[in-house]
Design a protein around this motif. Structure first.
Motif, PDB file in Angstrom:
ATOM      1  N   ALA A  24       5.257   3.016  -7.415  1.00  0.00           N
ATOM      2  CA  ALA A  24       5.602   2.477  -6.095  1.00  0.00           C
ATOM      3  C   ALA A  24       7.071   2.732  -5.780  1.00  0.00           C
ATOM      4  CB  ALA A  24       5.290   0.983  -6.039  1.00  0.00           C
ATOM      5  N   GLN A  25       7.942   2.533  -6.759  1.00  0.00           N
ATOM      6  CA  GLN A  25       9.365   2.772  -6.546  1.00  0.00           C
ATOM      7  C   GLN A  25       9.643   4.256  -6.313  1.00  0.00           C
ATOM      8  OE1 GLN A  25      10.793   0.905 -10.150  1.00  0.00           O
ATOM      9  NE2 GLN A  25      11.430  -0.935  -9.041  1.00  0.00           N
ATOM     10  N   GLN A  26       8.985   5.107  -7.081  1.00  0.00           N
ATOM     11  CA  GLN A  26       9.180   6.549  -6.955  1.00  0.00           C
ATOM     12  C   GLN A  26       8.806   7.052  -5.569  1.00  0.00           C
ATOM     13  OE1 GLN A  26       6.941   8.787  -9.822  1.00  0.00           O
ATOM     14  NE2 GLN A  26       7.537  10.747  -8.985  1.00  0.00           N
ATOM     15  N   HIS A  27       7.789   6.444  -4.961  1.00  0.00           N
ATOM     16  CA  HIS A  27       7.298   6.898  -3.660  1.00  0.00           C
ATOM     17  C   HIS A  27       7.671   5.955  -2.518  1.00  0.00           C
ATOM     18  CE1 HIS A  27       5.179  10.198  -5.482  1.00  0.00           C
ATOM     19  NE2 HIS A  27       4.738   9.369  -6.396  1.00  0.00           N
ATOM     20  N   ASP A  31       4.891   8.152   2.131  1.00  0.00           N
ATOM     21  CA  ASP A  31       3.610   7.433   2.216  1.00  0.00           C
ATOM     22  C   ASP A  31       2.600   7.898   1.163  1.00  0.00           C
ATOM     23  OD1 ASP A  31       4.195   5.684   4.284  1.00  0.00           O
ATOM     24  OD2 ASP A  31       3.663   7.133   5.831  1.00  0.00           O
ATOM     25  N   ARG A  32       3.070   8.451   0.062  1.00  0.00           N
ATOM     26  CA  ARG A  32       2.145   8.960  -0.954  1.00  0.00           C
ATOM     27  C   ARG A  32       1.528   7.853  -1.796  1.00  0.00           C
ATOM     28  NH1 ARG A  32       3.818  13.315  -4.674  1.00  0.00           N
ATOM     29  NH2 ARG A  32       1.578  13.338  -4.950  1.00  0.00           N
ATOM     30  N   TRP A  33       2.137   6.678  -1.876  1.00  0.00           N
ATOM     31  CA  TRP A  33       1.624   5.566  -2.681  1.00  0.00           C
ATOM     32  C   TRP A  33       1.253   4.447  -1.728  1.00  0.00           C
ATOM     33  CZ3 TRP A  33       2.120   0.435  -3.707  1.00  0.00           C
ATOM     34  CH2 TRP A  33       1.659  -0.034  -4.936  1.00  0.00           C
ATOM     35  N   ARG A  34      -0.003   4.006  -1.804  1.00  0.00           N
ATOM     36  CA  ARG A  34      -0.466   2.933  -0.920  1.00  0.00           C
ATOM     37  C   ARG A  34      -1.212   1.887  -1.728  1.00  0.00           C
ATOM     38  NH1 ARG A  34      -1.693   5.444   4.834  1.00  0.00           N
ATOM     39  NH2 ARG A  34      -0.095   7.025   4.773  1.00  0.00           N
ATOM     40  N   LEU A  35      -1.285   0.704  -1.168  1.00  0.00           N
ATOM     41  CA  LEU A  35      -1.921  -0.426  -1.835  1.00  0.00           C
ATOM     42  C   LEU A  35      -3.128  -0.874  -1.020  1.00  0.00           C
ATOM     43  CD1 LEU A  35      -1.753  -2.634  -4.046  1.00  0.00           C
ATOM     44  CD2 LEU A  35      -0.245  -3.888  -2.506  1.00  0.00           C
ATOM     45  N   LEU A  36      -4.293  -0.897  -1.652  1.00  0.00           N
ATOM     46  CA  LEU A  36      -5.498  -1.427  -1.015  1.00  0.00           C
ATOM     47  C   LEU A  36      -5.798  -2.781  -1.628  1.00  0.00           C
ATOM     48  CD1 LEU A  36      -7.854   1.682  -0.923  1.00  0.00           C
ATOM     49  CD2 LEU A  36      -6.592   0.675   0.964  1.00  0.00           C
ATOM     50  N   MET A  37      -5.946  -3.798  -0.805  1.00  0.00           N
ATOM     51  CA  MET A  37      -6.241  -5.142  -1.277  1.00  0.00           C
ATOM     52  C   MET A  37      -7.656  -5.513  -0.852  1.00  0.00           C
ATOM     53  SD  MET A  37      -5.543  -7.926  -2.791  1.00  0.00           S
ATOM     54  CE  MET A  37      -3.855  -8.350  -3.038  1.00  0.00           C
ATOM     55  N   VAL A  38      -8.490  -5.853  -1.831  1.00  0.00           N
ATOM     56  CA  VAL A  38      -9.863  -6.283  -1.574  1.00  0.00           C
ATOM     57  C   VAL A  38      -9.908  -7.777  -1.857  1.00  0.00           C
ATOM     58  CG1 VAL A  38     -12.293  -5.989  -2.166  1.00  0.00           C
ATOM     59  CG2 VAL A  38     -10.724  -4.039  -2.335  1.00  0.00           C
ATOM     60  N   THR A  39     -10.130  -8.583  -0.829  1.00  0.00           N
ATOM     61  CA  THR A  39     -10.252 -10.026  -1.017  1.00  0.00           C
ATOM     62  C   THR A  39     -11.722 -10.422  -0.956  1.00  0.00           C
ATOM     63  OG1 THR A  39      -9.862 -10.397   1.331  1.00  0.00           O
ATOM     64  CG2 THR A  39      -7.956 -10.569  -0.111  1.00  0.00           C
ATOM     65  N   ASN A  40     -12.054 -11.531  -1.603  1.00  0.00           N
ATOM     66  CA  ASN A  40     -13.435 -12.015  -1.684  1.00  0.00           C
ATOM     67  C   ASN A  40     -14.353 -10.903  -2.208  1.00  0.00           C
ATOM     68  OD1 ASN A  40     -13.050 -14.727  -0.476  1.00  0.00           O
ATOM     69  ND2 ASN A  40     -12.420 -13.514   1.275  1.00  0.00           N
ATOM     70  N   MET A  51      -5.294  -2.101   3.894  1.00  0.00           N
ATOM     71  CA  MET A  51      -4.268  -1.238   3.349  1.00  0.00           C
ATOM     72  C   MET A  51      -2.923  -1.896   3.630  1.00  0.00           C
ATOM     73  SD  MET A  51      -3.326   2.794   3.807  1.00  0.00           S
ATOM     74  CE  MET A  51      -5.009   3.135   4.144  1.00  0.00           C
ATOM     75  N   LEU A  52      -2.162  -2.131   2.576  1.00  0.00           N
ATOM     76  CA  LEU A  52      -0.860  -2.773   2.690  1.00  0.00           C
ATOM     77  C   LEU A  52       0.247  -1.767   2.398  1.00  0.00           C
ATOM     78  CD1 LEU A  52      -1.711  -6.016   0.689  1.00  0.00           C
ATOM     79  CD2 LEU A  52      -1.782  -5.693   3.153  1.00  0.00           C
ATOM     80  N   PRO A  53       1.430  -1.990   2.950  1.00  0.00           N
ATOM     81  CA  PRO A  53       2.528  -1.061   2.682  1.00  0.00           C
ATOM     82  C   PRO A  53       3.049  -1.217   1.253  1.00  0.00           C
ATOM     83  CG  PRO A  53       3.303  -2.872   4.027  1.00  0.00           C
ATOM     84  CD  PRO A  53       1.814  -3.036   3.895  1.00  0.00           C
ATOM     85  N   LYS A  58      10.601   0.692   2.897  1.00  0.00           N
ATOM     86  CA  LYS A  58      11.281  -0.005   3.996  1.00  0.00           C
ATOM     87  C   LYS A  58      10.300  -0.871   4.791  1.00  0.00           C
ATOM     88  CE  LYS A  58      14.742   0.992   7.468  1.00  0.00           C
ATOM     89  NZ  LYS A  58      15.511   2.048   8.135  1.00  0.00           N
ATOM     90  N   ARG A  59       9.100  -0.330   5.056  1.00  0.00           N
ATOM     91  CA  ARG A  59       8.088  -1.082   5.825  1.00  0.00           C
ATOM     92  C   ARG A  59       7.595  -2.316   5.079  1.00  0.00           C
ATOM     93  NH1 ARG A  59       3.269   2.677   7.562  1.00  0.00           N
ATOM     94  NH2 ARG A  59       2.779   1.974   5.508  1.00  0.00           N
ATOM     95  N   GLY A  60       7.649  -2.304   3.758  1.00  0.00           N
ATOM     96  CA  GLY A  60       7.148  -3.412   2.961  1.00  0.00           C
ATOM     97  C   GLY A  60       8.145  -4.529   2.755  1.00  0.00           C
ATOM     98  N   ARG A  61       9.420  -4.249   2.964  1.00  0.00           N
ATOM     99  CA  ARG A  61      10.450  -5.266   2.739  1.00  0.00           C
ATOM    100  C   ARG A  61      10.260  -6.442   3.672  1.00  0.00           C
ATOM    101  NH1 ARG A  61      14.933  -0.847   2.672  1.00  0.00           N
ATOM    102  NH2 ARG A  61      14.342   0.168   0.735  1.00  0.00           N
ATOM    103  N   GLY A  62      10.364  -7.626   3.122  1.00  0.00           N
ATOM    104  CA  GLY A  62      10.212  -8.840   3.903  1.00  0.00           C
ATOM    105  C   GLY A  62       8.767  -9.281   4.075  1.00  0.00           C
ATOM    106  N   ARG A  63       7.802  -8.434   3.671  1.00  0.00           N
ATOM    107  CA  ARG A  63       6.392  -8.794   3.811  1.00  0.00           C
ATOM    108  C   ARG A  63       5.819  -9.347   2.511  1.00  0.00           C
ATOM    109  NH1 ARG A  63       3.150  -4.326   7.047  1.00  0.00           N
ATOM    110  NH2 ARG A  63       1.696  -6.050   7.047  1.00  0.00           N
ATOM    111  N   TYR A  64       6.603  -9.264   1.443  1.00  0.00           N
ATOM    112  CA  TYR A  64       6.145  -9.720   0.126  1.00  0.00           C
ATOM    113  C   TYR A  64       7.164 -10.701  -0.436  1.00  0.00           C
ATOM    114  CZ  TYR A  64       3.165  -5.583   0.321  1.00  0.00           C
ATOM    115  OH  TYR A  64       2.243  -4.644   0.685  1.00  0.00           O
TER     116      TYR A  64
END
Length: 77
Positions: A24-27, A31-40, A51-53, A58-64
């Motif tokens: 995640a840090q390397q990318h 946009d080469r590294w992405r996070l998919l979250m499956v709930t329930n 799909m989460l940033p 930069k787009r992910g800062r402040g969202r986590y």
């Protein structure tokens, strides 16, 4: 590259292992590294996939929020 995390409930908590954090840090600058979250994940009628940033991009800062160290995060759905 996609990292997939799943929860049994609707929780936004997940952990990234050491190699996942490195990727995640390397990318963080692309946009080469992405996070998919499956709930329930165990309840087909309630399952949700988002799909989460990248938490380090930069787009992910402040969202986590880091929880319990640099490898555990939570997000708001």
């Amino acid at each position: 590259m996609y990292e997939v995390k799943a929860t049994q409930g609707g929780s936004g908590r997940f952990e990234l292992g050491e190699s996942e954090v490195r990727a995640a840090q390397q990318h963080a600058g692309n946009d080469r590294w992405r996070l998919l979250m499956v709930t329930n994940a165990l309840t087909p009628g309630r399952m949700d996939i988002r799909m989460l940033p990248n938490p380090y991009a930069k787009r992910g800062r402040g969202r986590y929020r880091e929880e319990g160290g640099s490898l555990r995060f939570s997000h708001q759905l």
